[in-house]
Design a protein around this motif. Structure first.
Motif, PDB file in Angstrom:
ATOM      1  N   LEU A  32      -6.663  -5.572   9.426  1.00 24.95           N
ATOM      2  CA  LEU A  32      -6.271  -4.322   8.915  1.00 24.95           C
ATOM      3  C   LEU A  32      -6.961  -4.435   7.284  1.00 24.95           C
ATOM      4  O   LEU A  32      -7.598  -3.207   7.089  1.00 24.95           O
ATOM      5  CB  LEU A  32      -4.591  -4.637   8.449  1.00 24.95           C
ATOM      6  N   VAL A  33      -6.862  -5.302   6.566  1.00 29.50           N
ATOM      7  CA  VAL A  33      -7.588  -5.209   5.299  1.00 29.50           C
ATOM      8  C   VAL A  33      -9.100  -5.136   5.426  1.00 29.50           C
ATOM      9  O   VAL A  33      -9.503  -4.682   4.654  1.00 29.50           O
ATOM     10  CB  VAL A  33      -7.010  -6.374   4.553  1.00 29.50           C
ATOM     11  N   THR A  34      -9.601  -5.828   6.428  1.00 29.75           N
ATOM     12  CA  THR A  34     -11.144  -5.787   6.589  1.00 29.75           C
ATOM     13  C   THR A  34     -11.526  -4.449   6.923  1.00 29.75           C
ATOM     14  O   THR A  34     -12.552  -3.633   6.626  1.00 29.75           O
ATOM     15  CB  THR A  34     -11.655  -6.815   7.849  1.00 29.75           C
ATOM     16  N   THR A  35     -10.779  -3.594   8.083  1.00 28.81           N
ATOM     17  CA  THR A  35     -10.904  -2.497   8.334  1.00 28.81           C
ATOM     18  C   THR A  35     -10.928  -1.490   7.194  1.00 28.81           C
ATOM     19  O   THR A  35     -11.649  -0.648   7.025  1.00 28.81           O
ATOM     20  CB  THR A  35      -9.990  -2.011   9.386  1.00 28.81           C
ATOM     21  N   ALA A  36      -9.864  -1.518   6.448  1.00 21.66           N
ATOM     22  CA  ALA A  36      -9.779  -0.893   5.049  1.00 21.66           C
ATOM     23  C   ALA A  36     -10.970  -0.849   4.175  1.00 21.66           C
ATOM     24  O   ALA A  36     -11.267   0.172   3.556  1.00 21.66           O
ATOM     25  CB  ALA A  36      -8.453  -0.962   4.458  1.00 21.66           C
ATOM     26  N   LEU A  37     -11.404  -1.990   4.106  1.00 21.62           N
ATOM     27  CA  LEU A  37     -12.580  -2.284   3.118  1.00 21.62           C
ATOM     28  C   LEU A  37     -13.596  -1.543   3.604  1.00 21.62           C
ATOM     29  O   LEU A  37     -14.566  -1.247   2.815  1.00 21.62           O
ATOM     30  CB  LEU A  37     -12.696  -3.829   2.822  1.00 21.62           C
ATOM     31  N   VAL A  38     -14.063  -1.896   4.668  1.00 22.19           N
ATOM     32  CA  VAL A  38     -14.959  -1.324   5.431  1.00 22.19           C
ATOM     33  C   VAL A  38     -15.290   0.116   5.232  1.00 22.19           C
ATOM     34  O   VAL A  38     -16.262   0.900   4.887  1.00 22.19           O
ATOM     35  CB  VAL A  38     -15.414  -1.786   6.999  1.00 22.19           C
ATOM     36  N   LEU A  39     -14.067   0.823   5.687  1.00 21.70           N
ATOM     37  CA  LEU A  39     -14.091   2.413   5.397  1.00 21.70           C
ATOM     38  C   LEU A  39     -14.225   2.640   4.116  1.00 21.70           C
ATOM     39  O   LEU A  39     -15.083   3.653   4.026  1.00 21.70           O
ATOM     40  CB  LEU A  39     -12.694   2.849   6.069  1.00 21.70           C
ATOM     41  N   ALA A  40     -13.419   2.024   3.269  1.00 21.66           N
ATOM     42  CA  ALA A  40     -13.439   2.611   1.780  1.00 21.66           C
ATOM     43  C   ALA A  40     -15.019   2.188   0.969  1.00 21.66           C
ATOM     44  O   ALA A  40     -14.950   2.850   0.028  1.00 21.66           O
ATOM     45  CB  ALA A  40     -12.008   1.951   1.058  1.00 21.66           C
ATOM     46  N   TRP A  41     -15.664   1.160   1.313  1.00 19.01           N
ATOM     47  CA  TRP A  41     -16.625   0.406   0.578  1.00 19.01           C
ATOM     48  C   TRP A  41     -17.763   1.502  -0.151  1.00 19.01           C
ATOM     49  O   TRP A  41     -17.894   1.493  -0.915  1.00 19.01           O
ATOM     50  CB  TRP A  41     -17.177  -0.598   1.347  1.00 19.01           C
ATOM     51  N   PRO A  42     -17.997   2.280   0.959  1.00 21.08           N
ATOM     52  CA  PRO A  42     -19.180   3.223   0.511  1.00 21.08           C
ATOM     53  C   PRO A  42     -18.644   4.067  -0.575  1.00 21.08           C
ATOM     54  O   PRO A  42     -19.608   4.577  -1.361  1.00 21.08           O
ATOM     55  CB  PRO A  42     -19.543   4.109   1.665  1.00 21.08           C
ATOM     56  N   VAL A  43     -17.488   4.422  -1.051  1.00 20.45           N
ATOM     57  CA  VAL A  43     -17.149   5.512  -1.940  1.00 20.45           C
ATOM     58  C   VAL A  43     -16.478   4.747  -3.058  1.00 20.45           C
ATOM     59  O   VAL A  43     -16.128   5.369  -4.015  1.00 20.45           O
ATOM     60  CB  VAL A  43     -16.272   6.418  -1.337  1.00 20.45           C
ATOM     61  N   LEU A  44     -16.342   3.521  -3.007  1.00 23.26           N
ATOM     62  CA  LEU A  44     -15.883   2.599  -4.154  1.00 23.26           C
ATOM     63  C   LEU A  44     -16.535   2.335  -5.370  1.00 23.26           C
ATOM     64  O   LEU A  44     -17.910   1.810  -4.942  1.00 23.26           O
ATOM     65  CB  LEU A  44     -15.024   1.432  -3.848  1.00 23.26           C
ATOM     66  N   SER A  45     -16.507   2.320  -6.520  1.00 22.61           N
ATOM     67  CA  SER A  45     -17.085   1.796  -7.394  1.00 22.61           C
ATOM     68  C   SER A  45     -17.180   0.263  -7.592  1.00 22.61           C
ATOM     69  O   SER A  45     -16.684  -0.399  -6.696  1.00 22.61           O
ATOM     70  CB  SER A  45     -16.562   2.000  -8.791  1.00 22.61           C
ATOM     71  N   ARG A  46     -17.976  -0.252  -8.405  1.00 22.42           N
ATOM     72  CA  ARG A  46     -18.254  -1.890  -8.004  1.00 22.42           C
ATOM     73  C   ARG A  46     -16.983  -2.430  -8.595  1.00 22.42           C
ATOM     74  O   ARG A  46     -16.409  -3.523  -7.918  1.00 22.42           O
ATOM     75  CB  ARG A  46     -19.584  -2.414  -9.196  1.00 22.42           C
ATOM     76  N   THR A  47     -16.228  -1.847  -9.643  1.00 24.68           N
ATOM     77  CA  THR A  47     -14.958  -2.358 -10.069  1.00 24.68           C
ATOM     78  C   THR A  47     -14.078  -2.502  -9.126  1.00 24.68           C
ATOM     79  O   THR A  47     -13.287  -3.019  -8.949  1.00 24.68           O
ATOM     80  CB  THR A  47     -14.597  -1.708 -11.342  1.00 24.68           C
ATOM     81  N   ALA A  48     -14.036  -1.033  -8.384  1.00 25.12           N
ATOM     82  CA  ALA A  48     -12.911  -0.933  -7.367  1.00 25.12           C
ATOM     83  C   ALA A  48     -13.027  -1.827  -6.239  1.00 25.12           C
ATOM     84  O   ALA A  48     -12.197  -2.206  -5.669  1.00 25.12           O
ATOM     85  CB  ALA A  48     -13.019   0.720  -6.815  1.00 25.12           C
TER      86      ALA A  48
END
Length: 218
Positions: free
Chosen positions: A146-162
């Motif tokens: 669950l958390v890996t899928t969420a991170l992969v999906l969100a990664w391109p739109v997150l800032s470095r801090t996020a």
């Protein structure tokens, strides 16, 4: 963008997936072969962490809350709206890999359980009351997926801090769910570690095969 820049993320993804799979294999072989040091460590840790027979209703309620994100239904509740949104946005390949990842991890985990065939820890209010097998932990693999899928999906739109904060939150959640399985007395340490590794490996392998995420846009 150079060819090296385009291919590096995929290579890193494959390396992490391979490393996680190696962890699952080594721990599974250790359990199947009854390797003494691993089994003794599992027993010692499970006894040390077990919340005990006859625990209070408050402790039980807290443990139930801690372990809940690892259930299959939790993954489906979280990602069904995401898949619908991806379909509406015509992101077909992303919808495919998310669906395969979230649904398939349970099937893969069950197959490994049958292959290894490890019984649950024999605590009266823990694993002894369950007939299902123990290795690897389905809750641990489920939350890792669950958390890996969420991170992969969100990664391109997150800032470095996020990205840092999101990764830290994901790790804390996965740790909490995994530890809750040992607090409840239904899994050994190697079950949980293998579950985490399996969830991460499966998700990254699905992403790599389907290629639903354009990492190079990050």
């Amino acid at each position: 963008m150079t060819t090296a820049q385009r291919t590096h993320p995929i290579g890193a993804r494959q390396a992490v997936a391979a490393g996680c799979l190696l962890v699952v294999v080594l721990l599974g072989v250790g359990v199947a072969a009854s390797w003494g040091p691993q089994l003794r460590l599992d027993t010692d840790v499970s006894r040390a962490l077990y919340a005990g027979d006859g625990r209070s209703s408050l402790v039980q309620a807290l443990l139930d809350v801690a372990t809940a994100p690892g259930y299959t239904v939790a993954r489906l509740v979280v990602f069904l709206p995401v898949v619908v949104w991806l379909l509406r946005a015509r992101r077909w390949t992303s919808a495919v890999w998310v669906t395969v990842s979230v649904v398939g991890v349970g099937l893969v985990n069950s197959a490994v359980k049958e292959l290894v065939g490890r019984p649950r820890p024999q605590f009266a209010d823990g694993g002894a009351q369950l007939t299902s097998l123990s290795f690897p932990s389905g809750h641990a693999s489920g939350i890792a997926c669950l958390v890996t899928t969420a991170l992969v999906l969100a990664w391109p739109v997150l800032s470095r801090t996020a990205r840092r904060w999101s990764t830290a939150a994901a790790v804390v959640l996965a740790l909490l769910v995994g530890l809750s399985r040992m607090w409840l007395g239904v899994h050994y340490l190697s079950d949980v570690v293998a579950g985490w590794a399996l969830g991460v490996a499966w998700t990254l392998l699905v992403v790599t095969v389907v290629q639903g995420v354009r990492w190079t846009r990050a």
